[in-house]
Write a protein that holds these residues in place. Structure first.
Motif, PDB file in Angstrom:
ATOM      1  N   GLY A   1       0.834  -1.189   0.000  1.00  0.00           N
ATOM      2  CA  GLY A   1       0.000   0.000   0.000  1.00  0.00           C
ATOM      3  C   GLY A   1       0.874   1.246   0.000  1.00  0.00           C
TER       4      GLY A   1
ATOM      5  N   SER B   1      -4.957   2.556  -8.188  1.00  0.00           N
ATOM      6  CA  SER B   1      -5.392   2.263  -6.817  1.00  0.00           C
ATOM      7  C   SER B   1      -5.192   3.414  -5.836  1.00  0.00           C
ATOM      8  N   VAL B   2      -4.513   4.479  -6.255  1.00  0.00           N
ATOM      9  CA  VAL B   2      -4.224   5.598  -5.341  1.00  0.00           C
ATOM     10  C   VAL B   2      -4.769   6.896  -5.950  1.00  0.00           C
TER      11      VAL B   2
END
Length: 229
Positions: free
Chosen positions: A19, A103-104
């Protein structure tokens, strides 16, 4: 020559696995095989590291545009190739970066800023060539630059989904097809053929004296159908 990637794939993979927010600079530096101080000196931040290649490509594009001595259309095709070639030269890093950006949200926002920087680089090139000196041409130029980036990005997305679906030749074909629609802007000194107007149709109808309006319309309609047939 295509410059080497500035971002190690191992660092991108770590950001995806752990992450973005959960990964520390120390972990990224270790994954990249450099010290913490070198990481900050080279990148400055995690976000800057992700976009380090982008900065390098934009600089390369600006150099290509500034140094070109060929016509505007070929120069813009060459610049599109610079971006495409850099991304496709390292498929693993390109796939990882695409997955990370997807995803960010904060990274996607910065990606949009980068898109505008490419558009500005192309527009600055048109300005240096004195091709957008009027308001009308300025509007056309802005649309041209946005369209050029959109076509490139579409080919890049196709390549990310299936590397066999497109290549630099297909990209050049579509960019050229698009840019030739702006030939009046990009090649103002070229001789462009004037549009050819269709010759007017002449219809002769023989009518009886005193024919009413409907009879005239019916006769003309019949003559036109006969001429077209």
């Amino acid at each position: 020559m295509i410059p080497a990637s500035a971002v190690p794939s191992t660092a991108l993979d770590l950001l995806i696995t752990q992450g973005f927010d959960a990964t520390s600079v120390d972990e990224l530096a270790a994954a990249a095989g450099i010290s913490r101080s070198t990481f900050f000196r080279r990148f400055g931040s995690k976000e800057n590291m992700v976009f380090a290649d982008q900065e390098m490509i934009i600089t390369h594009v600006q150099t290509t545009l500034a140094a070109s001595s060929v016509d505007a259309i070929q120069t813009l095709i060459d610049a599109a190739h610079v971006v495409f070639d850099q991304y496709t030269a390292n498929p693993e890093a390109a796939q990882l970066r695409h997955k990370l950006l997807s995803s960010v949200p904060s990274l996607r926002e910065r990606e949009l800023v980068s898109t505008h920087r490419y558009e500005k680089a192309f527009f600055d090139f048109l300005s240096r060539r004195d091709l957008v000196t009027t308001q009308a041409n300025r509007a056309l130029g802005l649309g041209l630059c946005a369209g050029l980036v959109a076509i490139h990005n579409d080919h890049l997305r196709m390549w990310l989904r299936d590397a066999q679906s497109t290549d630099r030749t297909k990209l050049a074909h579509d960019v050229s097809l698009f840019l030739t629609r702006f030939s009046d802007l990009l090649q103002p000194d070229a001789q462009h053929p004037a549009p050819v107007s269709a010759a007017p149709s002449i219809v002769v109808s023989v009518l009886s004296p005193g024919a009413d309006e409907q009879s005239i319309l019916d006769a003309v309609s019949a003559a036109l159908k006969q001429q077209q047939g």
